[in-house]
Motif scaffolding. Structure first.
Motif, PDB file in Angstrom:
ATOM      1  N   SER A  25       0.787  -1.285  -0.129  1.00  0.00           N
ATOM      2  CA  SER A  25      -0.098  -0.048  -0.230  1.00  0.00           C
ATOM      3  C   SER A  25       0.934   1.166   0.034  1.00  0.00           C
ATOM      4  CB  SER A  25      -0.908  -0.030   1.375  1.00  0.00           C
ATOM      5  OG  SER A  25      -1.835  -1.088   1.174  1.00  0.00           O
ATOM      6  N   PHE A  26       1.878   1.350   0.717  1.00  0.00           N
ATOM      7  CA  PHE A  26       2.781   2.490   0.782  1.00  0.00           C
ATOM      8  C   PHE A  26       3.630   2.544  -0.460  1.00  0.00           C
ATOM      9  CE2 PHE A  26       5.393   5.572   2.665  1.00  0.00           C
ATOM     10  CZ  PHE A  26       6.750   5.279   2.229  1.00  0.00           C
ATOM     11  N   SER A  27       3.929   1.720  -1.183  1.00  0.00           N
ATOM     12  CA  SER A  27       4.549   1.569  -2.489  1.00  0.00           C
ATOM     13  C   SER A  27       3.885   2.318  -3.475  1.00  0.00           C
ATOM     14  CB  SER A  27       5.153   0.426  -2.840  1.00  0.00           C
ATOM     15  OG  SER A  27       4.178  -0.457  -3.197  1.00  0.00           O
ATOM     16  N   GLN A  28       2.631   2.048  -3.454  1.00  0.00           N
ATOM     17  CA  GLN A  28       1.414   2.450  -4.420  1.00  0.00           C
ATOM     18  C   GLN A  28       1.234   4.092  -4.182  1.00  0.00           C
ATOM     19  OE1 GLN A  28      -2.008  -0.063  -4.328  1.00  0.00           O
ATOM     20  NE2 GLN A  28      -0.866  -1.841  -5.390  1.00  0.00           N
ATOM     21  N   GLU A  29       1.509   4.472  -2.805  1.00  0.00           N
ATOM     22  CA  GLU A  29       1.107   5.883  -2.533  1.00  0.00           C
ATOM     23  C   GLU A  29       2.245   6.758  -2.828  1.00  0.00           C
ATOM     24  OE1 GLU A  29      -1.861   4.884   1.450  1.00  0.00           O
ATOM     25  OE2 GLU A  29       0.035   6.099   1.603  1.00  0.00           O
ATOM     26  N   GLN A  32       7.063   8.505  -6.618  1.00  0.00           N
ATOM     27  CA  GLN A  32       8.375   7.972  -7.152  1.00  0.00           C
ATOM     28  C   GLN A  32       8.543   6.806  -6.581  1.00  0.00           C
ATOM     29  OE1 GLN A  32      11.560  10.780  -7.136  1.00  0.00           O
ATOM     30  NE2 GLN A  32      11.702  10.981  -9.218  1.00  0.00           N
ATOM     31  N   GLU A  33       9.084   5.769  -7.388  1.00  0.00           N
ATOM     32  CA  GLU A  33       9.532   4.662  -6.689  1.00  0.00           C
ATOM     33  C   GLU A  33      10.715   4.772  -5.848  1.00  0.00           C
ATOM     34  OE1 GLU A  33      10.064  -0.043  -8.336  1.00  0.00           O
ATOM     35  OE2 GLU A  33      10.815   1.431  -9.619  1.00  0.00           O
ATOM     36  N   SER A  34      10.495   4.452  -4.403  1.00  0.00           N
ATOM     37  CA  SER A  34      11.750   4.453  -3.453  1.00  0.00           C
ATOM     38  C   SER A  34      12.966   3.522  -3.895  1.00  0.00           C
ATOM     39  CB  SER A  34      11.389   4.183  -2.066  1.00  0.00           C
ATOM     40  OG  SER A  34      11.087   2.790  -1.912  1.00  0.00           O
ATOM     41  N   GLU A  35      13.979   4.033  -3.286  1.00  0.00           N
ATOM     42  CA  GLU A  35      14.928   3.065  -3.737  1.00  0.00           C
ATOM     43  C   GLU A  35      14.972   1.362  -3.188  1.00  0.00           C
ATOM     44  OE1 GLU A  35      18.884   2.322  -5.222  1.00  0.00           O
ATOM     45  OE2 GLU A  35      17.871   4.125  -5.093  1.00  0.00           O
ATOM     46  N   PHE A  36      14.256   1.448  -1.992  1.00  0.00           N
ATOM     47  CA  PHE A  36      13.983   0.126  -1.463  1.00  0.00           C
ATOM     48  C   PHE A  36      13.117  -0.670  -2.763  1.00  0.00           C
ATOM     49  CE2 PHE A  36      10.829  -2.936   0.592  1.00  0.00           C
ATOM     50  CZ  PHE A  36      11.894  -3.800   1.139  1.00  0.00           C
ATOM     51  N   TRP A  37      12.147  -0.333  -3.206  1.00  0.00           N
ATOM     52  CA  TRP A  37      11.274  -1.267  -4.054  1.00  0.00           C
ATOM     53  C   TRP A  37      12.053  -1.347  -5.639  1.00  0.00           C
ATOM     54  CZ3 TRP A  37       7.739  -4.010  -2.511  1.00  0.00           C
ATOM     55  CH2 TRP A  37       7.207  -3.334  -1.166  1.00  0.00           C
TER      56      TRP A  37
END
Length: 177
Positions: A25-29, A32-37
């Motif tokens: 859910s956090f990644s969809q919000e 910009q794609e975070s370094e983790f993902w």
């Protein structure tokens, strides 16, 4: 209320599932794609088998965090349903932790700890219904080509009486995107 070892494991699997959903859910919000993902790869397995009153279906999603080109660590879930008409049905639910290492581009070494809950129900009275947990610790070796690995793994904790696998040696195909 007394908390048993069995219920502690159920809470652990529920916690892992909820954490995974919250990360998704956090990644969809994020705009910009975070370094983790950028380092997470998704994959898993789907199995289907049927014939003459028999059905088996498996869904086993997994995700790996790729630390670098050589090393990855991840989690997987496993759900399987088996049924033989007028005989039995079983449900197998569990989770796994997997680590992969690529010493060279074409070779992948893996280790995987799997913990499964097996629930077997028999329709006739000749066998008692069973519900138990079974661990598996797999050491694997495979040939890698891009995102696909073909290999063989061995369960060092194999127990002929409880394992959901027919043999400690098992071929595998692993795909991560």
């Amino acid at each position: 209320m007394k908390i048993t070892k069995h219920s502690k494991l159920q809470y652990l699997f529920l916690l892992i599932f909820c954490i995974g959903i919250s990360f998704q859910s956090f990644s969809q919000e994020a705009q910009q794609e975070s370094e983790f993902w950028k380092h997470v790869r998704f994959g898993g397995g789907i199995g289907l088998s049927f014939g003459d009153g028999f059905f088996s279906g498996t869904l086993a999603p997994s995700a790996i965090y790729q630390f670098n080109q050589d090393i990855g660590l991840g989690l997987g879930l496993n759900g399987t349903y088996n049924s033989l008409k007028n005989s039995y049905n079983s449900t197998i639910l569990g989770a796994s932790i997997i680590t992969i290492y690529n010493p060279i581009d074409q070779l992948q070494v893996s280790g995987e700890f799997e913990y499964l809950n097996v629930n077997q129900r028999f329709e006739n009275n000749s066998f008692a219904n069973r519900n138990y947990w079974v661990p598996g610790l797999f050491i694997g070796l495979g040939y890698r080509s891009n995102n696909v690995v073909f290999g063989m793994r061995y369960d060092v904790l194999y127990n002929r009486e409880k394992s959901v696998y027919a043999d400690p040696w098992a071929p595998f195909v692993r795909v991560f995107f």
